[in-house]
Design a protein around this motif. Structure first.
Motif, PDB file in Angstrom:
ATOM      1  N   SER A 199      35.742  52.484  41.182  1.00 49.97           N
ATOM      2  CA  SER A 199      35.511  52.994  42.529  1.00 49.97           C
ATOM      3  C   SER A 199      35.396  51.822  43.496  1.00 49.97           C
ATOM      4  O   SER A 199      35.133  50.688  43.086  1.00 49.97           O
ATOM      5  CB  SER A 199      34.231  53.846  42.581  1.00 49.97           C
ATOM      6  OG  SER A 199      33.112  53.083  42.215  1.00 49.97           O
ATOM      7  N   GLY A 200      35.634  52.112  44.779  1.00 55.25           N
ATOM      8  CA  GLY A 200      35.440  51.101  45.807  1.00 55.25           C
ATOM      9  C   GLY A 200      36.644  50.233  46.108  1.00 55.25           C
ATOM     10  O   GLY A 200      36.553  49.305  46.918  1.00 55.25           O
ATOM     11  N   PHE A 201      37.769  50.512  45.459  1.00 54.98           N
ATOM     12  CA  PHE A 201      38.999  49.773  45.734  1.00 54.98           C
ATOM     13  C   PHE A 201      40.170  50.679  45.364  1.00 54.98           C
ATOM     14  O   PHE A 201      39.990  51.673  44.654  1.00 54.98           O
ATOM     15  CB  PHE A 201      39.053  48.452  44.954  1.00 54.98           C
ATOM     16  CG  PHE A 201      39.123  48.600  43.466  1.00 54.98           C
ATOM     17  CD1 PHE A 201      37.978  48.835  42.709  1.00 54.98           C
ATOM     18  CD2 PHE A 201      40.333  48.515  42.800  1.00 54.98           C
ATOM     19  CE1 PHE A 201      38.030  48.988  41.332  1.00 54.98           C
ATOM     20  CE2 PHE A 201      40.410  48.664  41.420  1.00 54.98           C
ATOM     21  CZ  PHE A 201      39.256  48.904  40.681  1.00 54.98           C
ATOM     22  N   PRO A 202      41.374  50.370  45.853  1.00 56.30           N
ATOM     23  CA  PRO A 202      42.542  51.231  45.580  1.00 56.30           C
ATOM     24  C   PRO A 202      43.034  51.063  44.146  1.00 56.30           C
ATOM     25  O   PRO A 202      43.971  50.299  43.872  1.00 56.30           O
ATOM     26  CB  PRO A 202      43.570  50.773  46.601  1.00 56.30           C
ATOM     27  CG  PRO A 202      43.203  49.349  46.883  1.00 56.30           C
ATOM     28  CD  PRO A 202      41.712  49.280  46.800  1.00 56.30           C
ATOM     29  N   PHE A 203      42.397  51.802  43.263  1.00 54.26           N
ATOM     30  CA  PHE A 203      42.661  51.680  41.827  1.00 54.26           C
ATOM     31  C   PHE A 203      44.153  51.770  41.524  1.00 54.26           C
ATOM     32  O   PHE A 203      44.656  51.022  40.674  1.00 54.26           O
ATOM     33  CB  PHE A 203      41.896  52.796  41.103  1.00 54.26           C
ATOM     34  CG  PHE A 203      42.122  52.853  39.624  1.00 54.26           C
ATOM     35  CD1 PHE A 203      42.999  53.785  39.077  1.00 54.26           C
ATOM     36  CD2 PHE A 203      41.446  51.993  38.770  1.00 54.26           C
ATOM     37  CE1 PHE A 203      43.193  53.855  37.711  1.00 54.26           C
ATOM     38  CE2 PHE A 203      41.634  52.048  37.404  1.00 54.26           C
ATOM     39  CZ  PHE A 203      42.517  52.987  36.868  1.00 54.26           C
TER      40      PHE A 203
END
Length: 116
Positions: free
Chosen positions: A25-29
């Motif tokens: 989570s928290g970034f464009p996986f």
């Protein structure tokens, strides 16, 4: 904030299987290649497997080919490591890593212990 949370580790008998998960989570996986590493006691961290951002290509440590399988579900922001025919020497802390050309993120690790 960025989070990589591994789960699925534990104690398993030789010959058994485990599936590790790493929830991101928290970034464009979807745009990051993902890898699994492991570190056994007293040894350096080593690469287990890598999967491209689309999942179209995978790469494995030569010694693990045929027993471990990396996969990902971009809809769930999760990467997996299926581990079969486990051996005592697979005992280690397993980490997931997200990498782009500019940055990398690491999870906190999950312990896998293979013992009878």
């Amino acid at each position: 904030q960025v989070q990589l949370v591994e789960s699925g580790g534990g104690l398993v008998q030789p010959g058994g299987s485990l599936r590790l998960s790493c929830a991101a989570s928290g970034f464009p996986f979807w745009s990051y290649a993902m890898s699994w590493y492991r570190q056994a006691p007293g040894k350096e961290r080593e690469l287990v497997a890598t999967i491209t951002s689309t999942g179209g290509r995978t790469n494995y440590a030569d010694s693990l080919k045929g027993r471990f399988t990396i996969s990902r579900d971009n809809a769930k922001n999760t990467v997996y490591l299926q581990m079969n025919s486990l051996k005592a020497e697979d005992t280690a802390v397993y980490y997931c890593r997200a990498q782009s050309t500019l940055v990398e993120y690491w999870g906190q690790g999950t312990q896998v212990t293979v013992s009878s």
